[in-house]
Design an enzyme around this catalytic site. Structure first.
Site, PDB file in Angstrom:
ATOM      1  CE  LYS A   8      -0.386   0.895   4.958  1.00 49.38           C
ATOM      2  NZ  LYS A   8       0.561   2.028   4.947  1.00 49.38           N
ATOM      3  CG  ASP A 135       0.074   0.426   8.427  1.00 54.40           C
ATOM      4  OD1 ASP A 135      -0.504   1.453   8.847  1.00 54.40           O
ATOM      5  OD2 ASP A 135       1.229   0.435   7.974  1.00 54.40           O
TER       6      ASP A 135
END
Length: 265
Positions: A8, A135
């Site tokens: 990401k 995350d």
């Protein structure tokens, strides 16, 4: 079971000073899944009383110690009373220490896969954040783009709501995230520059402006070569932002070009 563990990027990153008795930093960011950069993970149930984790590059087994992966396996076993054990084979392609969430992605994919194999569907995001990492909920969510806040436990799905054309520039630098956050904590004065409500509104109108990463300057102080590359990318005409604590950059470009990943040797 074979699964992909995607990277990401963080588009903008506002970090808040830690409050008393709170060990984690609250933050705001827009997370974007990068499906062109991923690790391959194989999960096999084994007849042992311990889990077995192995890492590979394209040709050989390599040494990588991920405390987060083992911590995740322990958390799964304690939380859900799972008795089975697993061999985990991870073929690494996401660079380590690049600000792309590789370790968190691996942990999330392993968690999701094992719980699926065990027939368990419920996951408490706040518990995951508190025990494992900020995350991980994004990688569990299935969202391709999300506005993330509340230490990572609150996600607003932005998938498909704007089109962003960018390059991910990968530097061959393993950034120590802990040191970058320590630099941030040592800085007494801090002003939040990002207004994510405005940023999201602008992105939906194809406007890219006033997006900041609060960790960027602290990373540059520790790694001058990353600052040098940043200035070089600016001269090339990119709107450039550090992803996470570094070392990768999001380089926003004209929307008629395809998204791509560029590796720095």
């Amino acid at each position: 079971m074979k699964v992909k563990s995607f990277a990401k990027i963080d588009l903008g990153y506002s970090v808040y000073k830690k409050r008393k008795n709170i060990t984690k930093h609250d933050f705001e960011s827009i997370f974007i899944l990068v499906e062109s950069v991923y690790d391959d993970i194989e999960i096999i149930k084994i007849d042992k009383n311990v889990d077995d984790v192995h890492y590979y590059n394209e040709t050989n087994e390599i040494y990588v110690y991920s405390r987060l992966v083992y911590k995740t396996l322990e958390w799964i076993r304690q939380t859900y009373r799972i008795k089975n054990h697993y061999r985990i084979n991870i073929k690494k392609r996401i660079p380590i220490g690049a600000g792309l969430g590789g370790g968190s992605s691996n942990a999330a994919v392993i968690m999701k896969s094992i719980l699926e194999l065990e027939g368990i569907k419920e996951i408490n995001y706040k518990d995951v954040v508190n025990k494992l990492g900020a995350d991980i909920p994004f990688f569990l969510s299935g969202y391709k783009t999300a506005y993330v806040s509340d230490c990572g436990s609150t996600l607003e799905d932005l998938s498909g709501q704007f089109k962003l054309s960018y390059e991910v520039h990968l530097m061959n630098v393993n950034v120590n995230t802990k040191l970058v956050f320590e630099k941030f904590d040592d800085n007494q004065w801090h002003v939040i520059k990002n207004n994510f409500k405005t940023i999201i509104k602008n992105l939906k109108e194809n406007i890219v402006t006033n997006i900041y990463n609060d960790l960027q300057e602290h990373c540059f102080e520790l790694y001058p070569n990353i600052r040098y590359k940043y200035n070089e990318l600016l001269r090339e005409g990119f709107y450039t932002i550090l992803s996470g604590a570094g070392s990768s950059f999001i380089c926003i470009k004209l929307k008629d070009k395809e998204n791509q990943v560029i590796h720095e040797n």
